[in-house]
Motif scaffolding. Sequence first.
Motif, PDB file in Angstrom:
ATOM      1  N   ARG A 198      -3.456   6.958   0.163  1.00 60.99           N
ATOM      2  CA  ARG A 198      -2.605   7.015   1.361  1.00 60.99           C
ATOM      3  C   ARG A 198      -1.339   7.827   1.138  1.00 60.99           C
ATOM      4  NH1 ARG A 198      -2.920   0.949   3.967  1.00 60.99           N
ATOM      5  NH2 ARG A 198      -5.173   0.760   3.800  1.00 60.99           N
ATOM      6  N   HIS A 199      -0.818   7.784  -0.096  1.00 62.79           N
ATOM      7  CA  HIS A 199       0.458   8.439  -0.419  1.00 62.79           C
ATOM      8  C   HIS A 199       0.350   9.113  -1.790  1.00 62.79           C
ATOM      9  CE1 HIS A 199       2.304   6.260   2.935  1.00 62.79           C
ATOM     10  NE2 HIS A 199       1.672   5.193   2.486  1.00 62.79           N
ATOM     11  N   ARG A 240       0.832  -1.220   0.000  1.00 64.35           N
ATOM     12  CA  ARG A 240       0.000   0.000   0.000  1.00 64.35           C
ATOM     13  C   ARG A 240       0.862   1.265   0.000  1.00 64.35           C
ATOM     14  NH1 ARG A 240      -5.086  -0.771  -1.549  1.00 64.35           N
ATOM     15  NH2 ARG A 240      -5.924  -2.685  -0.685  1.00 64.35           N
TER      16      ARG A 240
END
Length: 154
Positions: free
Chosen positions: A127-128, A121
């Motif tokens: 998330r990034h 992930r």
Amino acid sequence: MSGRIVQLSRSSGGVPKLPVDEVTIGLLGLEGDTHKHTKIHGGPDRAVCVYALEVIQALQAEGQPDHAGLGRRERHGERPGLDGGRPRARLELGDAVVLEVTRYTEPCKVITASFAGGVFRRIDHDRHPGWSRVYTKVVREGVVRVGQPVRIAQ
């Protein structure tokens, strides 16, 4: 902004995808490239997966494995990947091919072994942001070769 194609990769189903020097890109992607899970990979809006070399190098600097060497993606480009990697951006490859970014890819658990500690992930856009691969559709087909230019279409 411009860059160059540094790797083109394909497989007869799934991973790893292996590098080739030259390939025809058609409406469904790289000639000779197939997918095991067609509900989530491939198709007109996911024809070519693009990843910026700068992101791969930054992941390596974090201690992640050599992603380009794993050959899991269809095309690696040196700039303009980071700036051109947003939905609706158009990328011109070589003298003929035009791709349009359709969306950020969702990292798949199949690539878990490609990440330190199995944290695949790490390249999830939600998330990034800025670390994800992108899917593209083919606007104009043609032949591309490693070393050819990549430009953001104006």
